[in-house]
Design a protein around this motif. Structure first.
Motif, PDB file in Angstrom:
ATOM      1  N   ALA A 221       0.826  -1.209   0.000  1.00  0.00           N
ATOM      2  CA  ALA A 221       0.000   0.000   0.000  1.00  0.00           C
ATOM      3  C   ALA A 221       0.864   1.264   0.000  1.00  0.00           C
ATOM      4  N   ILE A 222       2.003   1.207   0.707  1.00  0.00           N
ATOM      5  CA  ILE A 222       2.823   2.417   0.761  1.00  0.00           C
ATOM      6  C   ILE A 222       3.560   2.627  -0.580  1.00  0.00           C
ATOM      7  N   ASP A 223       3.928   1.542  -1.249  1.00  0.00           N
ATOM      8  CA  ASP A 223       4.517   1.694  -2.592  1.00  0.00           C
ATOM      9  C   ASP A 223       3.506   2.394  -3.490  1.00  0.00           C
ATOM     10  N   ALA A 224       2.254   1.924  -3.391  1.00  0.00           N
ATOM     11  CA  ALA A 224       1.202   2.512  -4.226  1.00  0.00           C
ATOM     12  C   ALA A 224       0.988   3.975  -3.859  1.00  0.00           C
ATOM     13  N   GLU A 225       1.027   4.277  -2.555  1.00  0.00           N
ATOM     14  CA  GLU A 225       0.817   5.658  -2.129  1.00  0.00           C
ATOM     15  C   GLU A 225       1.915   6.579  -2.673  1.00  0.00           C
ATOM     16  N   VAL A 226       3.140   6.077  -2.646  1.00  0.00           N
ATOM     17  CA  VAL A 226       4.265   6.851  -3.187  1.00  0.00           C
ATOM     18  C   VAL A 226       4.044   7.106  -4.696  1.00  0.00           C
ATOM     19  N   LEU A 227       3.509   6.095  -5.374  1.00  0.00           N
ATOM     20  CA  LEU A 227       3.236   6.268  -6.810  1.00  0.00           C
ATOM     21  C   LEU A 227       2.069   7.233  -7.047  1.00  0.00           C
ATOM     22  N   LEU A 228       1.089   7.233  -6.137  1.00  0.00           N
ATOM     23  CA  LEU A 228      -0.027   8.189  -6.262  1.00  0.00           C
ATOM     24  C   LEU A 228       0.489   9.612  -6.068  1.00  0.00           C
ATOM     25  N   LEU A 229       1.372   9.783  -5.083  1.00  0.00           N
ATOM     26  CA  LEU A 229       1.992  11.096  -4.861  1.00  0.00           C
ATOM     27  C   LEU A 229       2.726  11.536  -6.134  1.00  0.00           C
TER      28      LEU A 229
END
Ligand code: HAM
Length: 431
Positions: free
Chosen positions: A138-146
């Motif tokens: 989820a945090i990898d995805a969040e970094v990509l959303l940012l």
């Protein structure tokens, strides 16, 4: 004899800095929304920091670092990237004892002695983020959303996120062996560089730019086909979030990144306007790095964008225009000049952008100067104006004069109000 700047080291001139500060402001804003706080790290580090983290067989460490012996003989290096320094700072300050997860962002110059060309400099600037302390997808995805939000806000032309997984300590070694075996079987067709590094770093085979080498490795095995169960699940989970949130991406199984610390998620952003150097940014997960640099076994993930490349790929209109002066005071005569200086000082303290010149210049030459500065209002201060204690306003765009329209006693706010009324008047007259 003039002294020129060093090859690959560029000035950012006054006309360009408004865009730089705009980009930096956007990055700070988006970063803050995602809970990141800024960290500032030194430009010089011990050379060992980079050889241990980025990897001895990478181009960066093999041939691109600006390293030098300090006076005491120790080897120092101008940082070629930010991640290693941030992890060094994280370990040095035992940040894991202060917070369970550190979300850090940084910006500043990096140094790599590459062959300069469009989008490739020896001093360049990065904007980066690092999350240290979480290993979930989820945090990898969040970094990509940012990352995606930032690219959108900066109006980057046709940005495309390329995604890959580089596996972990379980599945990478057997995959590495398979790739090595493939490379050895095709050694005769490889370029000299790949052949030389094959045993030490076979993954480099996949991102070699040499056309013959590329042709020889089209059928090379890729990591995505060799992921272990947990790595496959992690990768699928990242992709699921991106799809759900409507963030487009493309799988690129040959992307291995130019730094050795990555595991699992790895990504790059390509965009228009960059020519051969088409990556505006890159990043990924680096779970072993904190430990490799002497800290506890704590995972990390992040990315960095190159500011010069962002500028090349931004829409033409994106970014703030430089702020022009609001008024230009044109005094005529010595007494007017000292009054003009007083007015300029007062209005500037009130927040107005004021320009003026001195030295007894004619009205004509002051008008020419104001025109060059693209100022809309010239405030003329001659004998009549001094006597009447009010300035004459010339609206440069409308080519109209308003005799003694602004009182010398006006505050900055009163000045702006009066100019707004005159602008309204000019528009009404034209209509
Ligand atoms: P990198 O891919 O080496 O990753 O660099 C990131 C970005 O910096 C590149 O995509 C490019 O925009 C810019 N850049 C790199 N070299 C140059 C150059 N010579 N001239 C102009 N721009 C350049 C890293 O540096 C990792 N530390 C990213 C990261 C952060 N991974 C995890 N966290």
């Amino acid at each position: 004899m003039k002294i020129s700047s060093v090859k690959g080291f560029h000035d950012v001139l006054p006309g360009e800095t408004a865009r730089w500060t705009w980009i930096e402001r956007q990055a700070r804003e988006v970063g803050t929304r995602y809970g990141f706080t800024e960290i500032r790290i030194p430009i010089v580090e011990r050379t060992e920091l980079f050889s241990r983290s980025i990897g001895d067989t990478t181009d960066i460490v093999e041939k691109e670092m600006y390293s030098f012996a300090d006076r005491d003989g120790s080897s120092l290096t101008l940082r070629p990237e930010g991640t290693a320094s941030i992890v060094r700072a994280y370990v040095e300050h035992a940040m894991q004892q202060k917070e369970p997860v550190s979300k850090l962002f940084y910006l500043g110059p990096m140094f790599r002695r590459e062959r300069p060309q469009k989008g490739r400099l020896r001093q360049f600037s990065q904007i980066g983020v690092e999350v240290i302390g979480r290993d979930d997808a989820a945090i990898d995805a969040e970094v990509l959303l940012l990352l995606h939000d930032l690219l959108t806000g900066l109006e980057i032309r046709s940005p495309q996120i390329e995604l890959n997984s580089l596996g972990d300590a379980t599945c990478r070694p057997p995959y590495r062996d398979a790739l090595l075996a493939f490379g050895q079987a095709h050694r005769a067709a490889l370029c000299e560089n790949c052949s030389r590094r094959l045993e030490r770093n076979p993954l480099r085979l996949l991102d070699c730019k040499n056309p013959e080498c590329r042709a020889a490795t089209t059928d090379a095995p890729v990591m995505l086909d060799h992921l272990c169960g947990p790595c496959r699940a992690h990768f699928d989970a990242v992709c699921t979030v991106l799809r759900r949130e409507g963030v487009g991406y493309r799988l690129n199984p040959r992307m291995v990144r130019g730094l050795d610390y990555y595991v699992r998620t790895a990504f790059e952003v390509v965009a228009e306007g960059l020519g051969a150097q088409n990556a505006v940014g890159g990043g990924g997960r680096y779970d072993g790095l904190v430990k490799a640099l002497g800290g506890p076994d704590i995972p990390g993930v992040g990315f960095a964008l190159g500011v010069e490349r962002l500028i090349l790929s931004m829409a033409d209109h994106a970014g703030a225009a430089p702020l022009l002066p609001e008024v230009f005071i044109a005094p005529l005569g010595a007494a007017a000049e000292s009054e003009a200086m007083h007015l300029a000082h007062r209005w500037r303290r009130d927040g107005v952008r004021v320009e003026m010149t001195s030295g007894g210049k004619s009205l004509k030459s002051q008008m020419r100067l104001a025109d060059k500065m693209s100022v809309q209002y010239v405030l003329i201060l001659g004998e009549d104006e001094l006597a009447g204690q009010a300035l004459t306003v010339r609206d440069m765009a409308a080519k109209r004069d308003f005799a003694r329209a602004i009182e010398l006693s006006s505050s900055g706010n009163a000045l702006r109000d009066a100019l707004a009324q005159l602008a309204h008047h000019s528009v009404e007259q034209r209509a």
